[in-house]
Scaffold this active site. Structure first.
Site, PDB file in Angstrom:
ATOM      1  N   HIS A   1       0.843  -1.191   0.000  1.00  0.00           N
ATOM      2  CA  HIS A   1       0.000   0.000   0.000  1.00  0.00           C
ATOM      3  C   HIS A   1       0.874   1.235   0.000  1.00  0.00           C
ATOM      4  CE1 HIS A   1      -3.674   2.281   0.780  1.00  0.00           C
ATOM      5  NE2 HIS A   1      -2.894   3.075   1.489  1.00  0.00           N
TER       6      HIS A   1
ATOM      7  N   ASP B   1     -15.103   2.818   7.392  1.00  0.00           N
ATOM      8  CA  ASP B   1     -14.011   3.725   7.012  1.00  0.00           C
ATOM      9  C   ASP B   1     -14.429   4.598   5.847  1.00  0.00           C
ATOM     10  OD1 ASP B   1     -11.249   4.770   6.684  1.00  0.00           O
ATOM     11  OD2 ASP B   1     -11.412   3.701   4.789  1.00  0.00           O
TER      12      ASP B   1
ATOM     13  N   ARG C   1     -14.328  13.070   6.756  1.00  0.00           N
ATOM     14  CA  ARG C   1     -13.018  13.702   7.042  1.00  0.00           C
ATOM     15  C   ARG C   1     -12.574  14.553   5.862  1.00  0.00           C
ATOM     16  NH1 ARG C   1      -9.343   8.909   7.719  1.00  0.00           N
ATOM     17  NH2 ARG C   1      -7.732  10.471   7.888  1.00  0.00           N
TER      18      ARG C   1
ATOM     19  N   SER D   1      -7.548   3.952   9.194  1.00  0.00           N
ATOM     20  CA  SER D   1      -8.232   3.895   7.906  1.00  0.00           C
ATOM     21  C   SER D   1      -7.501   2.954   6.945  1.00  0.00           C
ATOM     22  CB  SER D   1      -8.296   5.318   7.328  1.00  0.00           C
ATOM     23  OG  SER D   1      -8.644   5.314   5.978  1.00  0.00           O
TER      24      SER D   1
ATOM     25  N   LYS E   1      -8.495  -1.399   5.893  1.00  0.00           N
ATOM     26  CA  LYS E   1      -8.702  -1.925   4.540  1.00  0.00           C
ATOM     27  C   LYS E   1      -7.685  -3.021   4.216  1.00  0.00           C
ATOM     28  CE  LYS E   1      -8.788   2.337   3.288  1.00  0.00           C
ATOM     29  NZ  LYS E   1      -9.001   3.729   2.934  1.00  0.00           N
TER      30      LYS E   1
END
Ligand code: URA
Length: 424
Positions: free
Chosen positions: A82, A161, A168, A183, A187
Site C-alpha cells: 500500500h 471507514d 473527514r 483507515s 482496509k
C-alpha cells in the site's frame, strides 16, 4: 451516554473507552449519530490524538463493519502493498509485476484517485477492455494462475471507514496520524493478505509532511498489523516531486511498460525496486540482498514485463488499443536557471485540470490526457526550452497559469552542472 459526553471527553484529552468508541463510530455508521457530531469528535481526535488502544479499537470496528476477504483459496504466501498516495505514483503496477514474476502471490485491491493524486484502478481502466470488477472466484483463480490480479475496492470492504473518510475529506480532519493509520490498516487487514509492505510517503505532495510523522505512523501501522498476526514492513519515501516522468492514466501505463522493459533509470525505478525487494524478502523469507538480486534478475530477463502483460490479458485488457491524446502542447520555460525543486501538488492539480482526474466522485476521467515531464531536478534550463508536454483534449487548450512557476530554479552560476537528484 450521549454523543456530547464522548465529544467533551476527547476535547479534554481523555482516553475513550471501548463503549465510547462503539457508541460514536457504530452510531455514525448506523445513522443514529449525525454528521455534525461525528465531525466534532473527529476534530477533537485530530487535535488531541488517540492512544494505541483507541486506535486498535477503531480499526477493529472498521474491519468488522464489512467483509473480510478469505484468501485461503490462494496457494502460497500472499503479500500486499500500500502506498499513502502521490502524484504520478504507478509503483503498484511495477512492483506487483516484479514480485508476482518471482512466485509470490499478490492479490491487490486498489482505489481510484481523488483530489490531486491518481489511482491505480483509473490507470488500468485506460487499457481498453480491462476489467477491474472480477468476482471473488475469478479474482482468486487469477491470483493462483497468474500470480496477481488487481481489482477495485468493493463497497463491502471496511464500509465504516468509507463513510468516515468521506466526512473527514470535507471537514479538515484527514491529516491525523491515528485516523490515517486506522483507515489504511482496516482496509489492508480486510483485504486478507498474510504480509503487507507499506510505502509511507512524506513531503510536500503527501499527507504527511515530516519524518517524525512518517515514523510515528509506521510504528502504529506495524502495531495494528501485529495485532492481527500480519507481518508488516514499512518504507518511508519522498513525495516532493512527481514520481517518474508521466502523470495521467494512459501515459502512466506506457511509462510502466518502459520501466519493465528497462528503458528508464530514475528515482521511480529505484523506489520500485526497493519496495519490490521488501515484498520479496517478506514473501520468500530471504535476505534483503538476495531479494534485491532476484528483483534485478526479473527485470533484466523480461519476466516482470511478461507478468504485467499476462495480468493485463487475463483481465481482458487490449494493450494494443491503449491511446494517448493526439493533441499535445509543449510548455516552454519563461525563465533560465538550474532546477532545484518541482511542485508535485501543482502538477497533480494540472493533470486534474486537463481531465485526468476527478474533482467530484461523479466526474468522468479522460484517460488520454496528462503531462510528460521533459526537465527534472538537476537540469539547466534556458528560456524557450521545453519543460514538459501536455496531452490535452482540444488543440486550442491554453494553460491558465505559467507552468514555469511549478519549478524552483536557481540562477545559473558558471557552467558546472550539479548532481542529478532524480537519478539515485
Ligand atoms: N488513505 C486512506 O485510505 N485513508 C486515510 O485516512 C488517508 C489516506
Amino acid at each position: 451516554m450521549t454523543m456530547m459526553d464522548v465529544i467533551n471527553k476527547k476535547r479534554l484529552g481523555q482516553e475513550l473507552s471501548e463503549e465510547d468508541l462503539e457508541f460514536s463510530f457504530l452510531g455514525y455508521f448506523r445513522g443514529t449519530v449525525p454528521d455534525y457530531q461525528m465531525s466534532a469528535l473527529l476534530m477533537a481526535i485530530c487535535l488531541k490524538g488517540m492512544t494505541d488502544e483507541e486506535v486498535l479499537k477503531v480499526t477493529d470496528l472498521m474491519i468488522h463493519s464489512g467483509e473480510v476477504l478469505d484468501l485461503s483459496g490462494v496457494d502460497g504466501v500472499t503479500v500486499d502493498k500500500h502506498s499513502t498516495g502521490g502524484v504520478g505514483d504507478k509503483t503498484t503496477l511495477i512492483v506487483s509485476s516484479i514480485v508476482a514474476s518471482l512466485g509470490i502471490k499478490v492479490p491487490k485491491m486498489s482505489g481510484r484517485g481523488l483530489g490531486h493524486t491518481g489511482g491505480t484502478i483509473d490507470k488500468l481502466e485506460s487499457i481498453p477492455g480491462f476489467r477491474t470488477d472480477l468476482n471473488r472466484e475469478d479474482f482468486i483463480r487469477q491470483v493462483n494462475q497468474v500470480g496477481f490480479a488487481i481489482i477495485g475496492q468493493t463497497p463491502h470492504l471496511a464500509p465504516l471507514d468509507k463513510k468516515v473518510y468521506a466526512l473527514r475529506d470535507v471537514t479538515g480532519t484527514v491529516e491525523s496520524i491515528p485516523l490515517i493509520a486506522s483507515s489504511i490498516m482496516s482496509k489492508k487487514i480486510a483485504s486478507g493478505a498474510d504480509k503487507i509492505v507499506l510505502d509511507v510517503k512524506v513531503g510536500k505532495g503527501a499527507l504527511l509532511k515530516t519524518q517524525e510523522e512518517a515514523l510515528e505512523i509506521s510504528r502504529l501501522m506495524k502495531k495494528i498489523g501485529e495485532h492481527y498476526g500480519k507481518e508488516v514492513d514499512t518504507m518511508i519515501t519522498y513525495m516532493d516531486i512527481p514520481l517518474g516522468t508521466s502523470i495521467g492514466n494512459a501515459l502512466e501505463i506506457l511509462e510502466v511498460m518502459k520501466i519493465l522493459s528497462n528503458e528508464e533509470n530514475n528515482y521511480l525505478v529505484a523506489l520500485s525496486k526497493a519496495l519490490a525487494a521488501k515484498m520479496v524478502q517478506l514473501g520468500l523469507g530471504i535476505s534483503i540482498e538476495d531479494a534485491h538480486h532476484r528483483v534485478e534478475e526479473s527485470l533484466k530477463t523480461g519476466k516482470a514485463y511478461q507478468k504485467f502483460m499476462e495480468m493485463v490479458e487475463a483481465q481482458g485488457g487490449n494493450i494494443g488499443g491503449l491511446r494517448v491524446s493526439a493533441y499535445t502542447k509543449d510548455v516552454l520555460s519563461t525563465k533560465a536557471g538550474h532546477i532545484v525543486d518541482m511542485d508535485a501538488y501543482r502538477f497533480g492539480k494540472l493533470s486534474l485540470e486537463l481531465g485526468g482526474g476527478r474533482k467530484t466522485k461523479e466526474d468522468k476521467i479522460d484517460p488520454k490526457v496528462g503531462i510528460v515531464l521533459k526537465k527534472k531536478i538537476g537540469d539547466d534550463v534556458k528560456v524557450g526550452d521545453v519543460l514538459c508536454t501536455l496531452y490535452v483534449k482540444e488543440p486550442e487548450y491554453e494553460p491558465k497559469e505559467d507552468i514555469t512557476d511549478y519549478y524552483t530554479m536557481k540562477k545559473l552560476s558558471g557552467s558546472k552542472k550539479q548532481e542529478n537528484l532524480d537519478t539515485i
